[in-house]
Design a protein around this motif. Structure first.
Motif, PDB file in Angstrom:
ATOM      1  N   GLY A 586       1.543  28.921  15.991  1.00 40.47           N
ATOM      2  CA  GLY A 586      -0.084  28.700  16.568  1.00 40.47           C
ATOM      3  C   GLY A 586      -1.084  29.410  15.607  1.00 40.47           C
ATOM      4  O   GLY A 586      -2.174  29.483  16.131  1.00 40.47           O
ATOM      5  N   PHE A 587      -0.843  29.953  14.675  1.00 45.59           N
ATOM      6  CA  PHE A 587      -1.643  30.870  13.785  1.00 45.59           C
ATOM      7  C   PHE A 587      -1.071  31.045  12.391  1.00 45.59           C
ATOM      8  O   PHE A 587       0.154  30.629  12.209  1.00 45.59           O
ATOM      9  N   VAL A 588      -2.109  31.497  11.372  1.00 44.31           N
ATOM     10  CA  VAL A 588      -1.636  31.903  10.056  1.00 44.31           C
ATOM     11  C   VAL A 588      -1.647  33.457   9.908  1.00 44.31           C
ATOM     12  O   VAL A 588      -2.518  34.197  10.526  1.00 44.31           O
ATOM     13  N   ILE A 589      -0.639  34.090   9.559  1.00 50.58           N
ATOM     14  CA  ILE A 589      -0.477  35.350   9.389  1.00 50.58           C
ATOM     15  C   ILE A 589      -1.686  35.953   8.558  1.00 50.58           C
ATOM     16  O   ILE A 589      -2.055  35.483   7.536  1.00 50.58           O
ATOM     17  N   HIS A 590      -2.200  36.992   9.152  1.00 51.90           N
ATOM     18  CA  HIS A 590      -3.454  37.306   8.494  1.00 51.90           C
ATOM     19  C   HIS A 590      -3.696  37.638   6.992  1.00 51.90           C
ATOM     20  O   HIS A 590      -4.868  37.269   6.427  1.00 51.90           O
ATOM     21  N   TRP A 591      -2.755  38.116   6.345  1.00 49.94           N
ATOM     22  CA  TRP A 591      -2.988  38.445   4.768  1.00 49.94           C
ATOM     23  C   TRP A 591      -2.555  36.997   4.114  1.00 49.94           C
ATOM     24  O   TRP A 591      -3.115  37.082   2.792  1.00 49.94           O
ATOM     25  N   ILE A 592      -2.158  35.918   4.652  1.00 49.46           N
ATOM     26  CA  ILE A 592      -1.931  34.975   3.633  1.00 49.46           C
ATOM     27  C   ILE A 592      -2.818  34.102   3.130  1.00 49.46           C
ATOM     28  O   ILE A 592      -3.008  33.803   1.933  1.00 49.46           O
ATOM     29  N   PRO A 593      -4.327  33.836   3.984  1.00 47.89           N
ATOM     30  CA  PRO A 593      -5.268  33.145   3.369  1.00 47.89           C
ATOM     31  C   PRO A 593      -5.960  33.774   2.237  1.00 47.89           C
ATOM     32  O   PRO A 593      -6.109  33.152   1.065  1.00 47.89           O
ATOM     33  N   LEU A 594      -6.029  35.259   2.091  1.00 48.45           N
ATOM     34  CA  LEU A 594      -6.691  35.712   1.043  1.00 48.45           C
ATOM     35  C   LEU A 594      -5.778  35.647  -0.209  1.00 48.45           C
ATOM     36  O   LEU A 594      -6.177  35.451  -1.220  1.00 48.45           O
ATOM     37  N   PHE A 595      -4.288  35.981  -0.017  1.00 47.17           N
ATOM     38  CA  PHE A 595      -3.537  35.933  -1.056  1.00 47.17           C
ATOM     39  C   PHE A 595      -3.366  34.473  -1.605  1.00 47.17           C
ATOM     40  O   PHE A 595      -3.348  34.154  -2.769  1.00 47.17           O
ATOM     41  N   VAL A 596      -3.209  33.519  -0.836  1.00 43.20           N
ATOM     42  CA  VAL A 596      -3.230  32.138  -1.371  1.00 43.20           C
ATOM     43  C   VAL A 596      -4.438  31.680  -2.071  1.00 43.20           C
ATOM     44  O   VAL A 596      -4.470  31.034  -3.135  1.00 43.20           O
ATOM     45  N   LEU A 597      -5.673  32.092  -1.572  1.00 44.49           N
ATOM     46  CA  LEU A 597      -6.840  31.924  -2.323  1.00 44.49           C
ATOM     47  C   LEU A 597      -6.967  32.444  -3.783  1.00 44.49           C
ATOM     48  O   LEU A 597      -7.052  31.724  -4.712  1.00 44.49           O
ATOM     49  N   VAL A 598      -6.567  33.616  -4.104  1.00 41.95           N
ATOM     50  CA  VAL A 598      -6.544  34.430  -5.141  1.00 41.95           C
ATOM     51  C   VAL A 598      -5.743  33.806  -6.265  1.00 41.95           C
ATOM     52  O   VAL A 598      -5.989  33.563  -7.275  1.00 41.95           O
ATOM     53  N   VAL A 599      -4.361  33.685  -5.867  1.00 34.36           N
ATOM     54  CA  VAL A 599      -3.228  33.261  -6.652  1.00 34.36           C
ATOM     55  C   VAL A 599      -3.655  31.831  -6.996  1.00 34.36           C
ATOM     56  O   VAL A 599      -3.504  31.347  -8.067  1.00 34.36           O
ATOM     57  N   LEU A 600      -4.163  30.809  -6.074  1.00 31.17           N
ATOM     58  CA  LEU A 600      -4.413  29.664  -6.242  1.00 31.17           C
ATOM     59  C   LEU A 600      -5.491  29.455  -7.423  1.00 31.17           C
ATOM     60  O   LEU A 600      -5.484  28.717  -8.408  1.00 31.17           O
ATOM     61  N   VAL A 601      -6.790  30.221  -7.064  1.00 30.55           N
ATOM     62  CA  VAL A 601      -7.770  29.843  -8.147  1.00 30.55           C
ATOM     63  C   VAL A 601      -7.317  30.438  -9.479  1.00 30.55           C
ATOM     64  O   VAL A 601      -7.772  29.759 -10.470  1.00 30.55           O
ATOM     65  N   GLY A 602      -6.443  31.577  -9.513  1.00 33.01           N
ATOM     66  CA  GLY A 602      -6.349  32.154 -10.902  1.00 33.01           C
ATOM     67  C   GLY A 602      -5.249  31.110 -11.594  1.00 33.01           C
ATOM     68  O   GLY A 602      -5.400  30.594 -12.872  1.00 33.01           O
ATOM     69  N   LEU A 603      -4.279  30.382 -10.744  1.00 31.53           N
ATOM     70  CA  LEU A 603      -3.215  29.621 -11.507  1.00 31.53           C
ATOM     71  C   LEU A 603      -3.665  28.140 -11.736  1.00 31.53           C
ATOM     72  O   LEU A 603      -3.329  27.626 -12.920  1.00 31.53           O
ATOM     73  N   SER A 604      -4.537  27.827 -10.949  1.00 32.47           N
ATOM     74  CA  SER A 604      -4.999  26.489 -11.283  1.00 32.47           C
ATOM     75  C   SER A 604      -5.952  26.447 -12.249  1.00 32.47           C
ATOM     76  O   SER A 604      -6.152  25.170 -13.056  1.00 32.47           O
TER      77      SER A 604
END
Length: 722
Positions: A586-604
């Motif tokens: 029912g939620f996303v663990i707090h540190w996941i969004p920031l981690f995904v954002l940074v890694v995704l922007v970098g790798l894409s």
């Protein structure tokens, strides 16, 4: 293109191709030195003090300085073997036997008498441990021994050490499994991409050695910035993704030029001048994105940023130095031995064969394609607007861990063990007055109804520091617990402690979560803005185009929106959670969004830079933007597909792991990269560029007359190496 960025990989390739064995031996020496560092230099890991934030962090520090920290504890839950009512006589005998066996065990400070549950179905024995004791084996052995002597009972152990050990072992096992799985999958994908064993093995080999170098360098670096224990495994997975991609870009271009009739030296030089430039730009974009994590001030993010930045930098170095040397040494042997079926399949598909059906309609109807793809992206991103985040708790841990199921059973049988807040006062004057003030605070807190229990006041040996623990019936993740702590901090504690000379702070698990969330909320917009600004500036520096830089930023936002939307759909609303074998929390663990954002922007940015660079090459040769886009996308579609397949496969492995955080990270990154490499880069990007036309290159149009010949080898250099 920036002359410096173009010249650096070109000069590196020329030197490496001229002195291939020096470059190869130099790289092997770097790997050997790094392995030696890993073997001889101890790694400095993070400690609990590194994670202290805000007022709760001050409370922890005061408690530690006063030597008032609660000792670690283990619990043994005693129930009837078949369930139902518990025989108190048998349970008491088991508890006595347990006390006797543990009494002489080193590290045990005290053992409580059995506590009986209200339902009469369970007893609980609590074992307090001496400070610094972390060996769970003797305690587990004693519990197992008593269990053997009492067949009619079930004895289960859990606690601070048991949970930490179980979680640590599971995370290590999960990540090790991911590491082992990622290498053969990547090798298979490279075989599909090249159809030849040597060509397929080179990217995997260079990525693997880049990871080895990074792990070796992390040991001395950890003495400047302590390292999280799991960072090594994360470095392996990120390093394999970017390392394979960079080598793939370079190798594909070199083979393409040889297929067009170029000699090996000419092909290497052209690959260096084009793909080498793209590697430098994309590597810089990844490093810039990851560097923004330092702004969080969180040791986990900082440690991950350090490892990822180092592995990206090493992968870039290897791609522009040792890879040209290997290509110059191998020559046309790089396409041997061929896998007959895969080789013929590659030859039949050709460049851009798979993307032609998708690209054709986009080029004919760019506006319709842009609108349709934008609607699809928005539809996927909309759920992100309502995304809820929360901290991981007992319910987010794998249910197949005995320590987890036992702790849940303890919580169910003894529900009074809820959240708590701990008030710490360090007095510089009247110590007795501070204790009286804490007594008043306890009465005031109980009168509110939010707090249901107050402990005895604990005072340090020097009398200067006192603590009071206030219990609540709610769990630590309950919003009512958070509101109670806010009231305690803002109203109750200041009123009760007014006039006391010294300082006070409110800590505890709920307070720690509040402080962490507050710290992240303040830093998150700054991190997001920094990531987008740095990547936009890098895109402008690489292409000297304002529209390209702005378009890159918008596409990055689209990819991030899709990632967050998918996370919300799966883990908050439960879409597809059954396929993952989980119940949606029912939620996303707090540190996941920031981690995904940074890694995704970098790798894409890897394949984004590669695609735009190729389009710009065609524009610089005099082609109109529309035709340059069509040819550039077709030229790079196969490479982008292969690169994205590597990333999606590597991160999809995370979705198969048992830890919920790993599943969230894998689902978010794999889904976003898949859509980014297809919908965003093969539809949104070409449609937008076609609609922009020549305006896409404002203010500096890359015309041949501008003195920027692209991919033209130096005749003297080429002649000397024929």
């Amino acid at each position: 293109m920036s002359h410096a960025l173009t010249a650096l990989p070109l000069r590196a390739a020329r030197w490496s191709a001229t002195h291939p064995w020096r470059a190869i031996l130099g790289w092997l020496a770097l790997v050997a030195v790094a392995i030696g560092l890993a073997a001889t230099v101890p790694t400095q890991e993070t400690t609990a003090a590194d994670y202290r934030v805000g007022e709760s962090g001050r409370a922890d520090a005061l408690i530690e300085e006063a030597d008032l920290a609660d000792p670690d504890a283990e619990h043994v839950l005693i129930t009837a073997a078949g369930g139902g009512a518990l025989d108190r006589t048998a349970a008491g005998a088991a508890a006595t036997a347990l006390q006797e066996r543990l009494g002489a065990t080193s590290g045990v400070a005290s053992i409580s008498p059995p506590q009986w549950s209200g339902s009469g179905t369970a007893a609980l024995v609590t074992i307090e441990l001496e400070d610094g004791h972390d060996d769970i084996a003797p305690l587990a052995s004693a519990t197992e021994s008593v269990q053997r002597d009492h067949a009619g009972l079930e004895l289960r152990q859990s606690g601070d050490l048991s949970l930490d050990e179980a979680i640590g072992d599971r995370v290590a096992d999960d990540l090790a499994s991911a590491e082992v799985t990622s290498v053969p999958i990547t090798l298979v994908l490279m075989l599909l991409a090249f159809g030849a064993l040597i060509a397929a093995g080179l990217p995997v080999l260079l990525a693997g050695t880049s990871v080895a170098v990074t792990i070796g360098l992390m040991a001395p670096l950890s003495h400047l910035l302590p390292t999280e224990p799991t960072v090594g495994s994360m470095v392996v997975l990120i390093g394999m993704a970017v390392g394979v991609d960079y080598s793939l870009f370079y190798l594909k271009r070199e083979r393409e030029e040889r297929a067009a009739g170029r000699s090996t030296p000419d092909a290497i030089e052209i690959a260096a001048q084009t793909s080498g430039h793209s590697i430098l730009v994309s590597g810089g974009a990844v490093i810039a994105s990851l560097a923004a994590l330092y702004m969080m001030g969180d040791p986990t993010f900082s440690s991950l940023a350090t490892g990822a930045i180092v592995v990206v930098a090493v992968a870039v170095l290897g791609s522009i130095t040792v890879l040209p040397a290997l290509l110059a040494t191998l020559g046309r042997w790089v396409d041997r031995p061929r896998v007959p079926l895969l080789w013929r399949l590659n030859a039949r598909i050709g460049r851009g064969g798979i993307s032609s059906r998708l690209l054709g309609p986009v080029m004919r109807h760019p506006l319709a394609a842009l609108l349709a793809s934008s609607l699809a992206v928005v539809a996927l991103a909309v759920p992100a607007l309502g995304m809820k985040t929360a901290h991981a708790d007992l319910d987010t841990l794998p249910t197949d861990l005995p320590a987890v199921t036992t702790m849940k059973a303890i919580s169910a049988e003894f529900p009074t063990e809820g959240a708590s807040a701990r008030v710490v006062v360090r007095s510089t004057g009247d110590e007795a007055g501070a204790e009286r003030a804490l007594d008043r605070l306890g009465d005031a807190a109980l009168a509110t109804g939010d707090f249901t229990g107050a402990s005895e006041i604990s005072t340090s040996a020097d009398g200067r520091t006192s603590t009071l623990e206030l219990g609540m019936d709610w769990s630590e993740t309950d919003p009512r617990a958070a509101e109670a702590v806010r009231t305690l901090r803002a109203d109750l504690a200041p009123a009760a402690l007014e006039g006391i000379e010294g300082e006070h702070a409110v800590g505890g698990g709920v307070a720690e979560a509040l402080d962490y969330d507050q710290d992240q909320r303040l830093a998150l917009p700054l991190v997001i803005g920094t990531v987008l600004l740095l990547t936009m500036l890098m895109m402008y520096g690489a292409f000297r185009s304002v529209p390209i830089a702005l378009l890159s930023t918008v596409l990055n936002l689209a990819s991030v929106g899709v990632a967050f939307g998918v996370l919300a759909l799966v883990f908050q609303h439960g879409w597809g959670s059954d396929a993952l074998g989980i119940a949606a929390p029912g939620f996303v663990i707090h540190w996941i969004p920031l981690f995904v954002l940074v890694v995704l922007v970098g790798l894409s940015m890897d394949y984004h830079v590669f695609v735009v660079s190729r389009i710009r090459e065609h524009v610089a040769r005099g082609l109109p933007t529309r035709l340059a886009v069509e040819r550039g996308i077709a030229d790079t579609a196969g490479v982008v597909t292969s690169a994205a397949a590597v990333m999606v496969s590597v991160f999809s492995i995370f979705a198969t792991l048992s830890m919920l955080e790993m599943k969230m990270m894998g689902v978010g990154l794999a889904a976003a990269i898949l859509l980014d490499a297809t919908l965003v880069r093969l539809v949104l990007l070409p449609a937008a560029l076609v609609l922009l036309g020549e305006r896409a290159w404002w203010p500096r149009h890359p015309r041949p007359a501008a003195g920027e010949p692209v991919a033209e080898p130096d005749p003297a250099y080429a002649l000397s190496h024929r």
